[in-house]
Scaffold this motif. Structure first.
Motif, PDB file in Angstrom:
ATOM      1  N   GLN A  91       0.832  -1.208   0.000  1.00 28.88           N
ATOM      2  CA  GLN A  91       0.000   0.000   0.000  1.00 28.88           C
ATOM      3  C   GLN A  91       0.866   1.258   0.000  1.00 28.88           C
ATOM      4  O   GLN A  91       0.618   2.193  -0.772  1.00 28.88           O
ATOM      5  N   GLU A  92       1.855   1.292   0.854  1.00 29.58           N
ATOM      6  CA  GLU A  92       2.727   2.472   0.943  1.00 29.58           C
ATOM      7  C   GLU A  92       3.530   2.663  -0.345  1.00 29.58           C
ATOM      8  O   GLU A  92       3.702   3.791  -0.816  1.00 29.58           O
ATOM      9  N   THR A  93       4.013   1.565  -0.911  1.00 27.20           N
ATOM     10  CA  THR A  93       4.754   1.654  -2.168  1.00 27.20           C
ATOM     11  C   THR A  93       3.832   2.147  -3.284  1.00 27.20           C
ATOM     12  O   THR A  93       4.237   2.966  -4.109  1.00 27.20           O
ATOM     13  N   GLY A  94       2.596   1.666  -3.295  1.00 27.86           N
ATOM     14  CA  GLY A  94       1.628   2.116  -4.286  1.00 27.86           C
ATOM     15  C   GLY A  94       1.390   3.610  -4.203  1.00 27.86           C
ATOM     16  O   GLY A  94       1.370   4.300  -5.226  1.00 27.86           O
ATOM     17  N   LYS A  95       1.227   4.115  -2.997  1.00 28.32           N
ATOM     18  CA  LYS A  95       1.017   5.557  -2.811  1.00 28.32           C
ATOM     19  C   LYS A  95       2.219   6.354  -3.314  1.00 28.32           C
ATOM     20  O   LYS A  95       2.063   7.404  -3.931  1.00 28.32           O
ATOM     21  N   ALA A  96       3.415   5.847  -3.052  1.00 24.27           N
ATOM     22  CA  ALA A  96       4.634   6.579  -3.401  1.00 24.27           C
ATOM     23  C   ALA A  96       5.028   6.446  -4.868  1.00 24.27           C
ATOM     24  O   ALA A  96       5.568   7.393  -5.447  1.00 24.27           O
ATOM     25  N   ARG A  97       4.761   5.248  -5.513  1.00 24.05           N
ATOM     26  CA  ARG A  97       5.322   5.008  -6.850  1.00 24.05           C
ATOM     27  C   ARG A  97       4.325   4.612  -7.926  1.00 24.05           C
ATOM     28  O   ARG A  97       4.533   4.933  -9.093  1.00 24.05           O
ATOM     29  N   TRP A  98       3.300   3.853  -7.602  1.00 26.60           N
ATOM     30  CA  TRP A  98       2.522   3.183  -8.630  1.00 26.60           C
ATOM     31  C   TRP A  98       1.211   3.844  -9.014  1.00 26.60           C
ATOM     32  O   TRP A  98       0.669   3.562 -10.076  1.00 26.60           O
ATOM     33  N   TYR A  99       0.664   4.686  -8.160  1.00 28.40           N
ATOM     34  CA  TYR A  99      -0.666   5.238  -8.437  1.00 28.40           C
ATOM     35  C   TYR A  99      -0.651   6.751  -8.502  1.00 28.40           C
ATOM     36  O   TYR A  99      -0.170   7.417  -7.597  1.00 28.40           O
ATOM     37  N   GLU A 100      -1.240   7.275  -9.582  1.00 27.87           N
ATOM     38  CA  GLU A 100      -1.501   8.706  -9.658  1.00 27.87           C
ATOM     39  C   GLU A 100      -2.710   9.050  -8.806  1.00 27.87           C
ATOM     40  O   GLU A 100      -2.779  10.105  -8.189  1.00 27.87           O
ATOM     41  N   HIS A 101      -3.684   8.141  -8.804  1.00 29.16           N
ATOM     42  CA  HIS A 101      -4.924   8.346  -8.058  1.00 29.16           C
ATOM     43  C   HIS A 101      -5.520   6.974  -7.777  1.00 29.16           C
ATOM     44  O   HIS A 101      -5.400   6.063  -8.601  1.00 29.16           O
ATOM     45  N   TYR A 102      -6.153   6.813  -6.624  1.00 35.89           N
ATOM     46  CA  TYR A 102      -6.897   5.583  -6.351  1.00 35.89           C
ATOM     47  C   TYR A 102      -8.045   5.878  -5.402  1.00 35.89           C
ATOM     48  O   TYR A 102      -8.044   6.893  -4.700  1.00 35.89           O
ATOM     49  N   GLU A 103      -9.013   5.011  -5.416  1.00 37.84           N
ATOM     50  CA  GLU A 103     -10.145   5.080  -4.505  1.00 37.84           C
ATOM     51  C   GLU A 103     -10.494   3.668  -4.070  1.00 37.84           C
ATOM     52  O   GLU A 103     -10.408   2.723  -4.857  1.00 37.84           O
ATOM     53  N   VAL A 104     -10.880   3.544  -2.796  1.00 40.12           N
ATOM     54  CA  VAL A 104     -11.284   2.266  -2.230  1.00 40.12           C
ATOM     55  C   VAL A 104     -12.718   2.397  -1.736  1.00 40.12           C
ATOM     56  O   VAL A 104     -13.054   3.368  -1.050  1.00 40.12           O
ATOM     57  N   ARG A 105     -13.512   1.423  -2.091  1.00 37.68           N
ATOM     58  CA  ARG A 105     -14.897   1.378  -1.629  1.00 37.68           C
ATOM     59  C   ARG A 105     -15.168  -0.021  -1.091  1.00 37.68           C
ATOM     60  O   ARG A 105     -14.744  -1.013  -1.693  1.00 37.68           O
ATOM     61  N   ILE A 106     -15.871  -0.090   0.021  1.00 36.97           N
ATOM     62  CA  ILE A 106     -16.226  -1.375   0.624  1.00 36.97           C
ATOM     63  C   ILE A 106     -17.746  -1.479   0.626  1.00 36.97           C
ATOM     64  O   ILE A 106     -18.435  -0.543   1.036  1.00 36.97           O
TER      65      ILE A 106
END
Length: 111
Positions: A85-100
């Motif tokens: 998750q932390e790596t994704g925030k720093a390197r892999w995603y320009e934007h994301y959203e999570v819905r449950i």
């Protein structure tokens, strides 16, 4: 990801975690980590399955299915998942959203 296109799921109710994301350019280890997260999630109590797609424009949706909100919370706290998750925030995603969401009803057309 190497998972089958449709998850085989029990009768509802169950829960889904809907992760919509827009990738940054380049792989930078993303493919390996995505495969590892599917493998790791499948080992967790309460995991039911996953479905994932990504377009050429970098937009993707991954839906993972879980037996309970407690199973989702436990997955969120797994150390290796937290690193991803932390790596994704720093390197892999320009934007994301999570819905449950709780799935109350499900039906399908099968061939």
């Amino acid at each position: 990801m190497t998972s089958p296109p449709f998850a085989t799921l029990p009768a509802p109710p169950y829960y889904s975690v809907i992760f919509s994301s827009l990738r940054t350019a380049g792989d930078d280890g993303y493919g390996h980590m995505a495969d590892r997260m599917v493998e790791l999630a499948s080992e967790q109590a309460g995991y039911l399955g996953v479905e994932s797609v990504r377009g050429a424009d970098g937009f993707g949706i991954t839906v993972s299915y879980w037996s309970s909100l407690e199973a989702i919370a436990a997955w969120k706290s797994v150390a290796e998942h937290r690193i991803a998750q932390e790596t994704g925030k720093a390197r892999w995603y320009e934007h994301y959203e999570v819905r449950i969401a709780r799935v109350e009803r499900a039906y399908a057309k099968r061939t």
